[in-house]
Design a protein around this motif. Structure first.
Motif, PDB file in Angstrom:
ATOM      1  N   ALA A  47      23.476 -36.010  -6.003  1.00 13.78           N
ATOM      2  CA  ALA A  47      22.161 -35.398  -6.165  1.00 13.78           C
ATOM      3  C   ALA A  47      21.089 -36.167  -5.394  1.00 13.78           C
ATOM      4  CB  ALA A  47      21.795 -35.337  -7.648  1.00 13.78           C
ATOM      5  N   ALA A  48      21.228 -37.477  -5.351  1.00 10.73           N
ATOM      6  CA  ALA A  48      20.247 -38.285  -4.622  1.00 10.73           C
ATOM      7  C   ALA A  48      20.252 -37.934  -3.139  1.00 10.73           C
ATOM      8  CB  ALA A  48      20.542 -39.770  -4.819  1.00 10.73           C
ATOM      9  N   GLN A  49      21.445 -37.746  -2.571  1.00  6.43           N
ATOM     10  CA  GLN A  49      21.531 -37.389  -1.155  1.00  6.43           C
ATOM     11  C   GLN A  49      20.884 -36.035  -0.894  1.00  6.43           C
ATOM     12  OE1 GLN A  49      22.681 -39.690   0.888  1.00  6.43           O
ATOM     13  NE2 GLN A  49      23.145 -40.962  -0.895  1.00  6.43           N
ATOM     14  N   GLU A  50      21.026 -35.130  -1.838  1.00  4.88           N
ATOM     15  CA  GLU A  50      20.481 -33.778  -1.653  1.00  4.88           C
ATOM     16  C   GLU A  50      18.975 -33.738  -1.886  1.00  4.88           C
ATOM     17  OE1 GLU A  50      20.786 -29.354  -3.745  1.00  4.88           O
ATOM     18  OE2 GLU A  50      22.313 -30.881  -4.163  1.00  4.88           O
ATOM     19  N   LEU A  51      18.513 -34.405  -2.955  1.00  3.58           N
ATOM     20  CA  LEU A  51      17.117 -34.296  -3.362  1.00  3.58           C
ATOM     21  C   LEU A  51      16.217 -35.346  -2.721  1.00  3.58           C
ATOM     22  CD1 LEU A  51      17.766 -33.722  -7.178  1.00  3.58           C
ATOM     23  CD2 LEU A  51      17.128 -31.987  -5.474  1.00  3.58           C
ATOM     24  N   GLN A  52      16.787 -36.508  -2.410  1.00  2.00           N
ATOM     25  CA  GLN A  52      16.030 -37.634  -1.844  1.00  2.00           C
ATOM     26  C   GLN A  52      14.727 -37.873  -2.610  1.00  2.00           C
ATOM     27  OE1 GLN A  52      15.729 -37.635   2.429  1.00  2.00           O
ATOM     28  NE2 GLN A  52      17.799 -36.858   2.696  1.00  2.00           N
ATOM     29  N   PRO A  53      14.842 -38.197  -3.886  1.00  2.00           N
ATOM     30  CA  PRO A  53      13.638 -38.419  -4.706  1.00  2.00           C
ATOM     31  C   PRO A  53      12.935 -39.719  -4.329  1.00  2.00           C
ATOM     32  CG  PRO A  53      15.593 -39.042  -5.928  1.00  2.00           C
ATOM     33  CD  PRO A  53      16.079 -38.426  -4.638  1.00  2.00           C
ATOM     34  N   ASP A  54      11.687 -39.847  -4.770  1.00  2.00           N
ATOM     35  CA  ASP A  54      10.954 -41.096  -4.553  1.00  2.00           C
ATOM     36  C   ASP A  54      11.487 -42.193  -5.477  1.00  2.00           C
ATOM     37  OD1 ASP A  54       9.123 -39.877  -2.694  1.00  2.00           O
ATOM     38  OD2 ASP A  54       8.138 -38.948  -4.419  1.00  2.00           O
ATOM     39  N   VAL A  55      11.771 -41.821  -6.711  1.00  2.00           N
ATOM     40  CA  VAL A  55      12.227 -42.780  -7.725  1.00  2.00           C
ATOM     41  C   VAL A  55      13.386 -42.177  -8.502  1.00  2.00           C
ATOM     42  CG1 VAL A  55      11.603 -44.077  -9.816  1.00  2.00           C
ATOM     43  CG2 VAL A  55       9.923 -43.804  -7.984  1.00  2.00           C
ATOM     44  N   ILE A  56      14.379 -43.014  -8.787  1.00  2.16           N
ATOM     45  CA  ILE A  56      15.463 -42.617  -9.687  1.00  2.16           C
ATOM     46  C   ILE A  56      15.415 -43.528 -10.907  1.00  2.16           C
ATOM     47  CG2 ILE A  56      17.955 -42.421 -10.017  1.00  2.16           C
ATOM     48  CD1 ILE A  56      18.241 -41.973  -7.019  1.00  2.16           C
ATOM     49  N   ILE A  57      15.356 -42.930 -12.082  1.00  2.00           N
ATOM     50  CA  ILE A  57      15.478 -43.693 -13.328  1.00  2.00           C
ATOM     51  C   ILE A  57      16.944 -43.613 -13.719  1.00  2.00           C
ATOM     52  CG2 ILE A  57      14.704 -43.941 -15.706  1.00  2.00           C
ATOM     53  CD1 ILE A  57      12.155 -42.467 -14.958  1.00  2.00           C
ATOM     54  N   MET A  58      17.627 -44.749 -13.673  1.00  3.07           N
ATOM     55  CA  MET A  58      19.093 -44.778 -13.734  1.00  3.07           C
ATOM     56  C   MET A  58      19.584 -45.582 -14.944  1.00  3.07           C
ATOM     57  SD  MET A  58      21.886 -44.099 -11.481  1.00  3.07           S
ATOM     58  CE  MET A  58      21.362 -44.454  -9.807  1.00  3.07           C
ATOM     59  N   ASP A  59      20.355 -44.929 -15.799  1.00  2.33           N
ATOM     60  CA  ASP A  59      21.034 -45.636 -16.882  1.00  2.33           C
ATOM     61  C   ASP A  59      22.195 -46.443 -16.300  1.00  2.33           C
ATOM     62  OD1 ASP A  59      21.786 -46.463 -19.392  1.00  2.33           O
ATOM     63  OD2 ASP A  59      22.841 -44.604 -19.902  1.00  2.33           O
ATOM     64  N   VAL A  60      22.653 -47.466 -17.011  1.00  2.00           N
ATOM     65  CA  VAL A  60      23.761 -48.292 -16.523  1.00  2.00           C
ATOM     66  C   VAL A  60      25.103 -47.768 -17.009  1.00  2.00           C
ATOM     67  CG1 VAL A  60      24.840 -50.572 -16.600  1.00  2.00           C
ATOM     68  CG2 VAL A  60      22.395 -50.375 -16.197  1.00  2.00           C
ATOM     69  N   MET A  61      25.243 -47.609 -18.310  1.00  3.33           N
ATOM     70  CA  MET A  61      26.520 -47.212 -18.887  1.00  3.33           C
ATOM     71  C   MET A  61      26.667 -45.699 -18.848  1.00  3.33           C
ATOM     72  SD  MET A  61      27.818 -50.077 -19.461  1.00  3.33           S
ATOM     73  CE  MET A  61      29.293 -49.538 -20.321  1.00  3.33           C
ATOM     74  N   MET A  62      27.475 -45.223 -17.889  1.00  2.00           N
ATOM     75  CA  MET A  62      27.680 -43.785 -17.728  1.00  2.00           C
ATOM     76  C   MET A  62      29.130 -43.513 -17.359  1.00  2.00           C
ATOM     77  SD  MET A  62      24.309 -42.460 -15.665  1.00  2.00           S
ATOM     78  CE  MET A  62      24.644 -43.530 -14.267  1.00  2.00           C
ATOM     79  N   PRO A  63      29.603 -42.295 -17.577  1.00  2.00           N
ATOM     80  CA  PRO A  63      30.972 -41.952 -17.180  1.00  2.00           C
ATOM     81  C   PRO A  63      31.116 -41.818 -15.669  1.00  2.00           C
ATOM     82  CG  PRO A  63      29.837 -40.025 -18.089  1.00  2.00           C
ATOM     83  CD  PRO A  63      28.937 -41.198 -18.314  1.00  2.00           C
ATOM     84  N   LEU A  64      32.361 -41.903 -15.206  1.00  5.51           N
ATOM     85  CA  LEU A  64      32.781 -41.697 -13.817  1.00  5.51           C
ATOM     86  C   LEU A  64      32.333 -42.816 -12.873  1.00  5.51           C
ATOM     87  CD1 LEU A  64      32.246 -37.843 -13.396  1.00  5.51           C
ATOM     88  CD2 LEU A  64      34.264 -39.079 -14.201  1.00  5.51           C
TER      89      LEU A  64
END
Length: 224
Positions: A47-64
């Motif tokens: 999604a980041a590659q597609e949307l190229q947002p200014d900021v990503i709020i990212m959790d640490v513990m996630m699946p995959l």
């Protein structure tokens, strides 16, 4: 006067309730547009590659894929996208991993919505929200790794090869090096070719650059 552009934010958390709370708070705070939401690290990278947002709020513990690995992939390909890591972990190692992965900010997941919004605004404005102690430790570990790599590469050369290469990198001719070492110029020339083959370096210019980067001239100057 045209309205100020909103900061485009992407939310990455595997808990829908957390994403809902973040989205609502960002809209209420104003100045932010939530352009995407995903629930795992692999989807975050895509999604980041597609949307190229200014900021990503990212959790640490996630699946995959965890947030640290996802952050590293995003920042390598989208250097203008800033990542704010959210985590429940309190250990300094978690902060260091986030900084090393390219995160611009790091915040405890339950710090409070007001503090979180300030952190997002600071990160969007180009500020770093990572403790200075963690940054210092990251740089210290990078320096230690670089020194180890330099030493490991130099160990591939014999003492004789290092001496000849050092003299060559100083600009001495084959004949002059032979005079210094008591060899024949052809012996020095063959030694230089042998060093190139051993290191996989094609040109003499690249060989000199390699010697400089590995600190051979520094060693020579300190030993004078």
């Amino acid at each position: 006067m045209a309205p100020a552009a909103q900061t485009r934010v992407m939310l990455v958390d595997d808990h829908a309730m957390m994403r809902d709370g973040l989205r609502e708070a960002l809209y209420r705070f104003g100045g932010f547009e939530v352009v995407g939401e995903v629930g795992d690290g692999e989807a975050a990278v895509r999604a980041a590659q597609e949307l190229q947002p200014d900021v990503i709020i990212m959790d640490v513990m996630m699946p995959l894929k965890n947030g640290i690995d996802a952050c590293r992939e995003v920042t390598e390909t989208l250097p203008d996208t800033r990542v704010l890591i959210l985590t429940a972990a309190t250990e300094e190692n978690a902060v260091i991993e986030a900084a090393a992965a390219g995160a611009t900010g790091y915040l405890q997941k339950y710090s409070g919505m007001e503090e979180l919004l300030r952190a997002v605004r600071d990160v969007a404005d180009g500020e770093h929200r990572i403790p200075a102690s963690a940054i210092r430790r990251v740089f210290s570990e990078i320096r230690a790794w670089a020194q180890h790599e330099k030493t490991s590469d130099l160990r591939r050369l014999t003492e004789r090869e290092r001496e000849i290469l050092t003299l060559f990198a100083q600009g001495l001719s084959y004949a002059k090096i032979a005079e210094v070492r008591g060899n024949q110029p052809v012996t020095v020339r063959n030694a230089i070719y042998g060093i190139q083959d051993k290191l996989g370096i094609e040109t003499k210019q690249e060989l000199v650059v390699w010697a400089v980067r590995k600190g051979l001239l520094d060693e020579w100057q300190h030993g004078r």
